[in-house]
Design a protein around this motif. Sequence first.
Motif, PDB file in Angstrom:
ATOM      1  N   GLU A  71       0.797  -1.226   0.000  1.00  0.00           N
ATOM      2  CA  GLU A  71       0.000   0.000   0.000  1.00  0.00           C
ATOM      3  C   GLU A  71       0.832   1.279   0.000  1.00  0.00           C
ATOM      4  OE1 GLU A  71       1.143  -0.737   4.166  1.00  0.00           O
ATOM      5  OE2 GLU A  71       0.480  -1.992   2.489  1.00  0.00           O
ATOM      6  N   VAL A 119      -5.057   4.769   0.704  1.00  0.00           N
ATOM      7  CA  VAL A 119      -4.534   3.494   1.196  1.00  0.00           C
ATOM      8  C   VAL A 119      -5.675   2.550   1.547  1.00  0.00           C
ATOM      9  CG1 VAL A 119      -3.327   2.427   3.147  1.00  0.00           C
ATOM     10  CG2 VAL A 119      -2.298   4.364   1.942  1.00  0.00           C
ATOM     11  N   TYR A 158      -7.332   1.134  -1.532  1.00  0.00           N
ATOM     12  CA  TYR A 158      -6.508   0.075  -2.129  1.00  0.00           C
ATOM     13  C   TYR A 158      -6.626  -1.223  -1.337  1.00  0.00           C
ATOM     14  CZ  TYR A 158      -2.434  -2.798  -2.893  1.00  0.00           C
ATOM     15  OH  TYR A 158      -1.621  -3.880  -3.108  1.00  0.00           O
ATOM     16  N   LEU A 159      -6.544  -1.143  -0.013  1.00  0.00           N
ATOM     17  CA  LEU A 159      -6.641  -2.348   0.809  1.00  0.00           C
ATOM     18  C   LEU A 159      -7.992  -3.044   0.624  1.00  0.00           C
ATOM     19  CD1 LEU A 159      -4.969  -0.903   4.034  1.00  0.00           C
ATOM     20  CD2 LEU A 159      -3.990  -2.639   2.521  1.00  0.00           C
TER      21      LEU A 159
END
Length: 377
Positions: free
Chosen positions: A178, A193, A196-197
Amino acid sequence: MAEAGLHLSDLVTPVLTVHEGALAHNEETVFTWAKDRGVLLAPHGKTTMAPALWQRLLDAGAWGISVATPWQAEVAVDAGVSTVLIANAVTDPAAVRRLGSLLGADDGLRVLCWADSLDGVMILANGMRDASRPLDVLVELGGAHGRTGARTVAEGERIAQAIAAAPGLRLAGVTGYEGPFGPDRSDTSVAAVDAYLETLIELHTRLEYPDDVRPVLSAGGSSFPDRAAAVLGTVGAEADVVLRSGAFQIHDDGFYSRMSPFGPLTGTAPLRSAMHAWSRVVSQPEDGLALLDAGRRDVPFDLDLPVPQSVAGAITALNDQHAFLSLADDARVAVGDVVRLGLSHPCTAFDKWRVVAVIDDPDAADPRVIGAVATCF
């Protein structure tokens, strides 16, 4: 790390040291935090490449050790690490065959690596075709403007299907990094972030794993382990959520002191820098300027320049073997004096040293050397 019976003044400068008390504090802080949040740790061994420091992490409860390359994986295996996560694609056919040989020689060894393309899967499958035990492979998912990793969930699904169909390979989970999506701790970066996770979870939920595999869901560099734990931890009942944060054991006085969430954001004590460099004044050719005997071959400079901690001033430049120390108006040093330096980025500090002294107290007048750790670069 037996006591050496020496003091810092017995060592030739420049020298890199680690502080035993800070090591213990950082390890206790992060492992306690991880246990409380139900996540596992496979700290990145590339940070120090020091098997004695890896063993401390394993003794503290690490799930395994992460590495970046096949040769680092072999160092870890030789050091007795039983679960080695290669946080990278392995695309060297000879390296793949070597991993197969290591797995065949030790039934207790588990090696995992990443794949982010069908071509990569083919290389792994060809290299493992004659292996007696399978290689666990995680699908790496990236994102636009990221680093490596498949760029879409759909592409990740196709890679997973190829892994599952390949002899010698076993689909073992989903992974990613990330860091590229959050250059700082701003709200915008944290939101990027987290988004994305969430894509890692989306891909994970779409995959079918072998019956004998508890899948691994892995992320977590050293800047956003709190976000990885918060987001990925929501599926912890069905997967091993493994964070790879590696810098926490050493920490620093630069980049990670700005980026690490440990402290108020995690409800823990802040981490403490365990590394310092000690450099001697070799020249004072002008008022307000001192030259030290540590340079680019001795201290990291990729993210920040070293910071003088025992005298007021600033390091303004580094040559190969010299640091330029600009002294504050009321600061004084003499030729032969030793200056303590705070450093940034442990990954590029340890790779300059083959042996690192362990000291009891960097604030003491003459710290005791209580041991040493060897690196394997």
